[in-house]
Design a protein around this motif. Sequence first.
Motif, PDB file in Angstrom:
ATOM      1  N   PHE A  56      11.721  15.628 -11.143  1.00  0.00           N
ATOM      2  CA  PHE A  56      12.069  14.299 -11.662  1.00  0.00           C
ATOM      3  C   PHE A  56      13.134  14.417 -12.740  1.00  0.00           C
ATOM      4  O   PHE A  56      13.377  15.501 -13.288  1.00  0.00           O
ATOM      5  N   ILE A  57      13.741  13.294 -13.024  1.00  0.00           N
ATOM      6  CA  ILE A  57      14.645  13.183 -14.167  1.00  0.00           C
ATOM      7  C   ILE A  57      14.536  11.770 -14.735  1.00  0.00           C
ATOM      8  O   ILE A  57      14.561  10.788 -13.996  1.00  0.00           O
ATOM      9  N   ALA A  58      14.336  11.698 -16.036  1.00  0.00           N
ATOM     10  CA  ALA A  58      14.324  10.421 -16.753  1.00  0.00           C
ATOM     11  C   ALA A  58      15.580  10.404 -17.616  1.00  0.00           C
ATOM     12  O   ALA A  58      15.804  11.323 -18.415  1.00  0.00           O
ATOM     13  N   ILE A  59      16.387   9.378 -17.450  1.00  0.00           N
ATOM     14  CA  ILE A  59      17.691   9.321 -18.113  1.00  0.00           C
ATOM     15  C   ILE A  59      17.717   8.192 -19.141  1.00  0.00           C
ATOM     16  O   ILE A  59      17.346   7.062 -18.835  1.00  0.00           O
ATOM     17  N   ASP A  60      18.151   8.502 -20.354  1.00  0.00           N
ATOM     18  CA  ASP A  60      18.429   7.447 -21.327  1.00  0.00           C
ATOM     19  C   ASP A  60      19.781   6.849 -20.957  1.00  0.00           C
ATOM     20  O   ASP A  60      20.814   7.510 -21.065  1.00  0.00           O
ATOM     21  N   MET A  61      19.756   5.607 -20.489  1.00  0.00           N
ATOM     22  CA  MET A  61      20.956   4.995 -19.924  1.00  0.00           C
ATOM     23  C   MET A  61      21.791   4.255 -20.977  1.00  0.00           C
ATOM     24  O   MET A  61      21.250   3.723 -21.954  1.00  0.00           O
ATOM     25  N   PRO A  62      23.107   4.162 -20.761  1.00  0.00           N
ATOM     26  CA  PRO A  62      23.984   3.483 -21.718  1.00  0.00           C
ATOM     27  C   PRO A  62      23.621   2.029 -21.964  1.00  0.00           C
ATOM     28  O   PRO A  62      23.931   1.483 -23.023  1.00  0.00           O
ATOM     29  N   TYR A  63      22.976   1.358 -20.976  1.00  0.00           N
ATOM     30  CA  TYR A  63      22.660  -0.069 -21.143  1.00  0.00           C
ATOM     31  C   TYR A  63      21.529  -0.312 -22.140  1.00  0.00           C
ATOM     32  O   TYR A  63      21.329  -1.423 -22.599  1.00  0.00           O
ATOM     33  N   GLY A  64      20.762   0.705 -22.468  1.00  0.00           N
ATOM     34  CA  GLY A  64      19.585   0.519 -23.321  1.00  0.00           C
ATOM     35  C   GLY A  64      19.925   0.201 -24.762  1.00  0.00           C
ATOM     36  O   GLY A  64      20.805   0.832 -25.365  1.00  0.00           O
ATOM     37  N   ALA A  65      19.218  -0.765 -25.319  1.00  0.00           N
ATOM     38  CA  ALA A  65      19.460  -1.149 -26.711  1.00  0.00           C
ATOM     39  C   ALA A  65      19.094  -0.022 -27.673  1.00  0.00           C
ATOM     40  O   ALA A  65      19.698   0.130 -28.735  1.00  0.00           O
ATOM     41  N   ARG A  66      18.092   0.780 -27.299  1.00  0.00           N
ATOM     42  CA  ARG A  66      17.626   1.850 -28.182  1.00  0.00           C
ATOM     43  C   ARG A  66      17.765   3.231 -27.540  1.00  0.00           C
ATOM     44  O   ARG A  66      17.272   4.216 -28.081  1.00  0.00           O
ATOM     45  N   SER A  67      18.423   3.304 -26.397  1.00  0.00           N
ATOM     46  CA  SER A  67      18.502   4.572 -25.678  1.00  0.00           C
ATOM     47  C   SER A  67      19.275   5.628 -26.461  1.00  0.00           C
ATOM     48  O   SER A  67      20.202   5.317 -27.207  1.00  0.00           O
ATOM     49  N   ILE A  68      18.864   6.871 -26.267  1.00  0.00           N
ATOM     50  CA  ILE A  68      19.529   7.998 -26.927  1.00  0.00           C
ATOM     51  C   ILE A  68      20.707   8.390 -26.046  1.00  0.00           C
ATOM     52  O   ILE A  68      20.673   9.367 -25.284  1.00  0.00           O
ATOM     53  N   CYS A  69      21.719   7.574 -26.113  1.00  0.00           N
ATOM     54  CA  CYS A  69      22.917   7.733 -25.280  1.00  0.00           C
ATOM     55  C   CYS A  69      24.066   7.038 -26.006  1.00  0.00           C
ATOM     56  O   CYS A  69      23.906   5.921 -26.501  1.00  0.00           O
ATOM     57  N   SER A  70      25.193   7.692 -26.064  1.00  0.00           N
ATOM     58  CA  SER A  70      26.348   7.057 -26.717  1.00  0.00           C
ATOM     59  C   SER A  70      27.628   7.379 -25.945  1.00  0.00           C
ATOM     60  O   SER A  70      27.742   8.456 -25.366  1.00  0.00           O
ATOM     61  N   PRO A  71      28.561   6.400 -25.912  1.00  0.00           N
ATOM     62  CA  PRO A  71      28.415   5.050 -26.451  1.00  0.00           C
ATOM     63  C   PRO A  71      27.512   4.186 -25.557  1.00  0.00           C
ATOM     64  O   PRO A  71      27.255   4.533 -24.409  1.00  0.00           O
ATOM     65  N   HIS A  72      27.054   3.073 -26.094  1.00  0.00           N
ATOM     66  CA  HIS A  72      26.272   2.119 -25.313  1.00  0.00           C
ATOM     67  C   HIS A  72      27.211   1.149 -24.598  1.00  0.00           C
ATOM     68  O   HIS A  72      28.263   0.796 -25.127  1.00  0.00           O
ATOM     69  N   THR A  73      26.819   0.733 -23.410  1.00  0.00           N
ATOM     70  CA  THR A  73      27.592  -0.278 -22.692  1.00  0.00           C
ATOM     71  C   THR A  73      26.708  -0.967 -21.666  1.00  0.00           C
ATOM     72  O   THR A  73      25.814  -0.347 -21.093  1.00  0.00           O
ATOM     73  N   ARG A  74      26.968  -2.259 -21.437  1.00  0.00           N
ATOM     74  CA  ARG A  74      26.237  -3.002 -20.403  1.00  0.00           C
ATOM     75  C   ARG A  74      27.019  -3.015 -19.087  1.00  0.00           C
ATOM     76  O   ARG A  74      26.567  -3.599 -18.108  1.00  0.00           O
ATOM     77  N   SER A  75      28.193  -2.396 -19.064  1.00  0.00           N
ATOM     78  CA  SER A  75      29.014  -2.356 -17.858  1.00  0.00           C
ATOM     79  C   SER A  75      28.247  -1.721 -16.699  1.00  0.00           C
ATOM     80  O   SER A  75      27.775  -0.582 -16.803  1.00  0.00           O
TER      81      SER A  75
END
Length: 203
Positions: A56-75
């Motif tokens: 499995f893989i769980a990904i912190d996605m850019p769309y998340g308001a609190r996700s550990i991912c940068s930069p954030h984007t809703r695109s």
Amino acid sequence: MVLIEESYNVGKYRCRIIYNSVPGLPIVFLHGYSFTSDVWRDIGVLDKLEEEKIPFIAIDMPYGARSICSPHTRSVDENLFVLKEIYRGVFGSLKPLIVGASLGGYIALRYALEKPVAGLFLIAPAHALEKELVKKYRSLSVPTIIIWGSRDRIVKREEMEKLSQLLEAKLLIYDKAGHPAYLDYPDKFINDLLSFHKALKLE
């Protein structure tokens, strides 16, 4: 048990992933807008999959308001790019089973319309009845389960019933559960996911 957790660089993005790279049919977890990949660990599904030796893989996605991912984007395009590249980098060309919650379910549907998947396990996917998507669903023939909580105040039951008809999916109602239904019934959620995964074929 110790799950592998690390940062993954793809393009301009740096996102946290939690994964278990063993042989088998991989499961991809896409969290909802207000969550991070920690939610899957918190309900015990990642430990269970590791125990069962399921990749499995769980990904912190850019769309998340609190996700550990940068930069954030809703695109949508940018989120699909991140999903495609990270998944390919970890699991190559294997068809995944994608678990998507709310906005993650929307991204899962968009991914499945572009790339081969073994199955979809969607929890009250948001925006799933957008006109442009509905037109494309007839080309999508993928084993699908949709979960909806009877106390969901964000996505309506009628929407999920229509989506299940369009996708020829099985609709599971979690009684008295909210929008993130897996939080109210973690054990049921895990059992439903494991049963679905077992029924799918590795290709």
